[in-house]
Write a protein that holds these residues in place. Structure first.
Motif, PDB file in Angstrom:
ATOM      1  N   VAL A  97       0.812  -1.101   0.051  1.00 23.57           N
ATOM      2  CA  VAL A  97      -0.061  -0.011   0.180  1.00 23.57           C
ATOM      3  C   VAL A  97       0.776   1.267   0.106  1.00 23.57           C
ATOM      4  O   VAL A  97       0.643   2.130  -0.740  1.00 23.57           O
ATOM      5  N   CYS A  98       1.965   1.299   0.778  1.00 27.42           N
ATOM      6  CA  CYS A  98       2.926   2.136   0.822  1.00 27.42           C
ATOM      7  C   CYS A  98       3.306   2.489  -0.425  1.00 27.42           C
ATOM      8  O   CYS A  98       3.382   3.741  -1.030  1.00 27.42           O
ATOM      9  N   GLU A  99       4.042   1.549  -0.958  1.00 20.36           N
ATOM     10  CA  GLU A  99       4.505   1.565  -2.247  1.00 20.36           C
ATOM     11  C   GLU A  99       3.408   2.295  -3.633  1.00 20.36           C
ATOM     12  O   GLU A  99       3.797   3.067  -4.302  1.00 20.36           O
ATOM     13  N   ALA A 100       2.177   1.661  -3.481  1.00 23.90           N
ATOM     14  CA  ALA A 100       1.176   2.226  -4.302  1.00 23.90           C
ATOM     15  C   ALA A 100       0.960   3.949  -4.007  1.00 23.90           C
ATOM     16  O   ALA A 100       0.897   4.642  -4.983  1.00 23.90           O
ATOM     17  N   PHE A 101       1.039   4.332  -2.809  1.00 21.41           N
ATOM     18  CA  PHE A 101       0.617   5.676  -2.454  1.00 21.41           C
ATOM     19  C   PHE A 101       2.053   6.472  -3.137  1.00 21.41           C
ATOM     20  O   PHE A 101       1.611   7.665  -3.726  1.00 21.41           O
ATOM     21  N   GLU A 102       3.258   5.881  -3.085  1.00 23.69           N
ATOM     22  CA  GLU A 102       4.347   6.542  -3.608  1.00 23.69           C
ATOM     23  C   GLU A 102       4.235   6.721  -5.014  1.00 23.69           C
ATOM     24  O   GLU A 102       4.793   7.909  -5.655  1.00 23.69           O
ATOM     25  N   LYS A 103       3.844   5.690  -5.738  1.00 23.96           N
ATOM     26  CA  LYS A 103       3.596   5.705  -7.058  1.00 23.96           C
ATOM     27  C   LYS A 103       2.644   6.633  -7.570  1.00 23.96           C
ATOM     28  O   LYS A 103       2.869   7.712  -8.308  1.00 23.96           O
ATOM     29  N   LEU A 114       4.602   6.754   5.525  1.00 22.90           N
ATOM     30  CA  LEU A 114       5.705   5.863   6.044  1.00 22.90           C
ATOM     31  C   LEU A 114       5.076   4.717   6.412  1.00 22.90           C
ATOM     32  O   LEU A 114       3.975   4.399   6.948  1.00 22.90           O
ATOM     33  N   PRO A 115       5.655   3.537   6.126  1.00 21.88           N
ATOM     34  CA  PRO A 115       5.303   2.380   6.604  1.00 21.88           C
ATOM     35  C   PRO A 115       5.513   2.119   8.112  1.00 21.88           C
ATOM     36  O   PRO A 115       6.873   2.168   8.622  1.00 21.88           O
ATOM     37  N   VAL A 116       4.759   1.334   8.792  1.00 21.25           N
ATOM     38  CA  VAL A 116       5.079   1.190  10.328  1.00 21.25           C
ATOM     39  C   VAL A 116       4.648  -0.373  10.438  1.00 21.25           C
ATOM     40  O   VAL A 116       3.514  -0.475  10.403  1.00 21.25           O
ATOM     41  N   TYR A 117       5.497  -1.044  10.827  1.00 14.99           N
ATOM     42  CA  TYR A 117       5.088  -2.485  11.084  1.00 14.99           C
ATOM     43  C   TYR A 117       6.220  -3.229  11.926  1.00 14.99           C
ATOM     44  O   TYR A 117       7.258  -2.791  12.253  1.00 14.99           O
ATOM     45  N   GLY A 118       5.781  -4.191  12.601  1.00 17.41           N
ATOM     46  CA  GLY A 118       6.606  -4.963  13.411  1.00 17.41           C
ATOM     47  C   GLY A 118       7.625  -5.616  12.915  1.00 17.41           C
ATOM     48  O   GLY A 118       7.692  -5.776  11.722  1.00 17.41           O
ATOM     49  N   GLY A 119       8.792  -5.907  13.663  1.00 16.80           N
ATOM     50  CA  GLY A 119      10.090  -6.437  13.035  1.00 16.80           C
ATOM     51  C   GLY A 119      10.851  -5.494  12.398  1.00 16.80           C
ATOM     52  O   GLY A 119      11.899  -5.977  12.442  1.00 16.80           O
ATOM     53  N   GLN A 120      10.488  -4.412  12.340  1.00 16.50           N
ATOM     54  CA  GLN A 120      11.614  -3.355  11.757  1.00 16.50           C
ATOM     55  C   GLN A 120      11.573  -2.548  13.091  1.00 16.50           C
ATOM     56  O   GLN A 120      10.897  -2.294  13.746  1.00 16.50           O
ATOM     57  N   GLY A 121      13.045  -2.081  13.066  1.00 20.11           N
ATOM     58  CA  GLY A 121      13.518  -1.410  14.263  1.00 20.11           C
ATOM     59  C   GLY A 121      12.619  -0.126  14.524  1.00 20.11           C
ATOM     60  O   GLY A 121      12.104   0.417  13.513  1.00 20.11           O
ATOM     61  N   TYR A 122      12.485   0.565  15.668  1.00 22.87           N
ATOM     62  CA  TYR A 122      11.881   1.642  16.042  1.00 22.87           C
ATOM     63  C   TYR A 122      12.670   2.865  15.484  1.00 22.87           C
ATOM     64  O   TYR A 122      11.794   4.053  15.106  1.00 22.87           O
TER      65      TYR A 122
END
Ligand code: ADP
Ligand code: MG
Length: 390
Positions: A97-103, A114-122
Motif C-alpha cells: 500500500v505504501c508503495e502504491a501511495f508513492e507511485k 511511512l510504513p510502520v510494521y513489527g519486526g522493523q526497528g523503531y
C-alpha cells in the motif's frame, strides 16, 4: 451465455470523470492505468466528497487506488502530524500500500508516506515521525505500540482506512483495530475495504462509519461454456518465456494478449516481434483509425497477436482469435469476462489462459523478494465455473 449484450454498454468513466486532480491524473497516465476499475469508479467520487465508505470487492480489483487516490487528492501538505492512517493486516500488504501511495504521488511534491510494521526497528519509524509524515500505513499491532509509547500523534487525523478488513479480523486484530479507532478524532473520514463481508465487518462498520455509502461489486457476469479456461502460475520475469512457450505448443490462429498498462502493450509487442511473431500493440492512446487498421490486419491474417489493454480491446469481434491470454490479471471479473469473450465467437470454441503471478510488495526502504521458483506448465484443470476470479 455470451457477453455480446454488454459489449454495447456505455463506455466506463475515466479517472478525470471521477473528479481527481491533474497531478494525480498525470501519475495515472504515466503508470499506464487506462480507466478506473469498478470499485474505483464507484467509491472515489464519494471519498472525494468526504463521505464514509464501505467498499466490497474481490482481491485484485484495485481497492488500494480506490482509497489512495482520493486521500492524496485531498492531502494538506502543510499539516505536520499524520493526517491519514491506513491499517493493513500484514507487513507485506502495508508495504504494498505504501508503495502504491508513492507511485500515485509521483507528481505531488513532498508527500511523505511511512510504513510502520513489527519486526522493523523503531529508530527509522521514530525519526520519520518526528520529521513529519502525511500518511502512515501500518499493521495494527505496531500502530498500537506507537500509540502506547506516545510516539504517534493521531490527534489531527483526517482519514482512516481499514484495508483488507476481513483479513485483519481473521488475524485476530479486532481488538487492536477498535482500540486504535477509539484513539482517533471523532471528526474524521473512515473507509473500510474488504473482499468479503462477514458479520464482524458489518458490526465494525455500524460502530465506526458514519452514514457510510456501501458499495459492493458483485461477480455477476458469466463466461461462455465454449471457452476453455486455464491458468498458469508464473513469476513476473518468466512471463515472456512462458507466453512464447505456450504459443509454440498451442494450436493458435489469432491471439489477444491482455496487459494492465499502455506502456506494457508496446514493450510486450516489441518483445514478441523480436521473437519472430507478428504482433502489434493497441491501447487507448493509439488513435481509433490506427486501432481499426490493426484489428483489420488481425482479421485478414496479416497479424497474429494483439497486445491490448481492456479499453482498446472492448468489443473486438474477430472470429480467428483462438486464444486470449491474461498476461496480467484483470482488475475485476467483468473485465475478465469481457476479455475472454474475445475468443469463442461465432459458435467457435476458444481458449483463455491466465497468468497468475505471486504477489511481491516493496516500499522504498526494503529489498525485493526473490522471484518465485520456476512454475509448472499450464494447468490442465479446465474451469467450468460460471465466473472466475479476477
Ligand atoms: P486489491 O486491493 O483489490 O486486491 P490492488 O489494489 O492490490 O487490488 O490492485 C491490484 C493490481 O491492479 C495492482 O497491480 C494495481 O497496480 C493494479 N491496478 C489498480 N487499479 C488499476 C487500474 N485502474 N488499471 C490498471 N491496473 C490497476
Ligand atoms: Mg488490497
Amino acid at each position: 451465455m455470451s457477453d455480446q449484450a454488454t459489449d454495447a454498454a456505455d463506455q466506463p468513466p475515466t479517472f478525470a470523470d471521477l473528479g481527481l486532480g491533474d497531478r494525480i491524473l498525470k501519475a495515472l497516465r504515466d503508470i499506464g492505468y487506462e480507466s478506473p476499475s469498478a470499485i474505483q469508479a464507484a467509491t472515489i467520487p464519494h471519498l472525494l466528497e468526504g463521505r464514509d465508505v464501505m467498499g466490497l470487492a474481490q482481491t485484485g480489483t484495485g481497492k488500494t487506488a480506490a482509497f489512495a487516490l482520493p486521500i492524496l487528492d485531498r492531502l494538506d501538505l502543510t499539516q505536520k502530524p499524520p493526517q491519514a492512517l491506513v491499517l493493513a493486516p500484514t507487513r507485506e500488504l502495508a508495504l504494498q500500500v505504501c508503495e502504491a501511495f508513492e507511485k500515485y504521488a509521483a507528481n505531488l511534491r513532498g508527500v511523505h508516506v511511512l510504513p510502520v510494521y513489527g519486526g522493523q526497528g523503531y529508530g527509522v519509524q521514530l525519526s520519520a515521525l518526528r520529521r513529519g509524515v502525511h500518511i502512515v500505513v501500518g499493521t495494527p499491532g505496531r500502530i498500537m505500540d506507537h500509540l502506547e509509547k506516545g510516539t504517534l500523534d493521531l490527534t489531527e487525523l483526517r482519514f482512516l482506512v481499514l484495508d483488507e478488513a476481513d483479513e485483519m479480523l481473521n488475524m485476530g486484530f479486532a481488538e487492536d483495530v477498535e482500540t486504535i479507532l477509539a484513539d482517533t478524532p471523532v471528526d474524521k473520514q473512515v473507509a473500510l475495504f474488504s473482499a468479503t463481508m462477514p458479520k464482524q465487518i458489518r458490526a465494525l462498520s455500524q460502530t465506526y462509519l458514519k452514514d457510510p455509502v456501501e458499495i459492493s461489486i458483485e461477480r455477476k457476469t458469466r463466461t461462455a461454456e465454449n471457452i476453455r479456461q486455464r491458468y498458469l502460475m508464473v513469476s513476473y520475469p518468466q512471463k515472456v518465456d512462458a507466453l512464447t512457450r505456450i504459443l509454440e505448443v498451442e494450436n493458435f490462429e489469432g491471439a489477444i494478449v491482455f496487459v494492465r498498462t499502455k506502456n506494457e502493450t508496446e514493450t510486450l509487442a516489441e518483445k514478441l516481434r523480436a521473437r519472430g511473431y507478428s504482433a502489434a500493440a493497441i491501447n487507448g492512446d493509439i488513435v481509433q483509425a490506427q486501432r481499426e487498421r490493426t484489428v483489420n490486419q488481425l482479421k485478414d491474417g496479416k497479424l497474429d497477436i494483439l497486445v491490448a489493454t481492456d479499453v482498446a480491446a472492448r468489443g473486438i469481434d474477430v472470429p480467428r482469435i483462438s486464444h486470449v491470454f491474461n498476461y496480467d490479471i484483470p482488475t475485476d471479473t467483468e473485465a475478465y469476462v469481457h476479455r475472454i469473450g474475445r475468443t469463442g465467437r461465432a459458435g467457435r470454441s476458444g481458449d483463455a489462459i491466465s497468468f497468475i503471478t505471486p504477489a511481491s510488495g516493496t516500499c522504498s526502504s526494503t529489498s525485493r523478494r526473490p522471484p518465485a521458483p520456476p512454475s509448472s506448465r499450464c494447468s490442465s484443470r479446465v474451469s467450468r465455473r460460471s465466473t472466475s476470479r479476477g
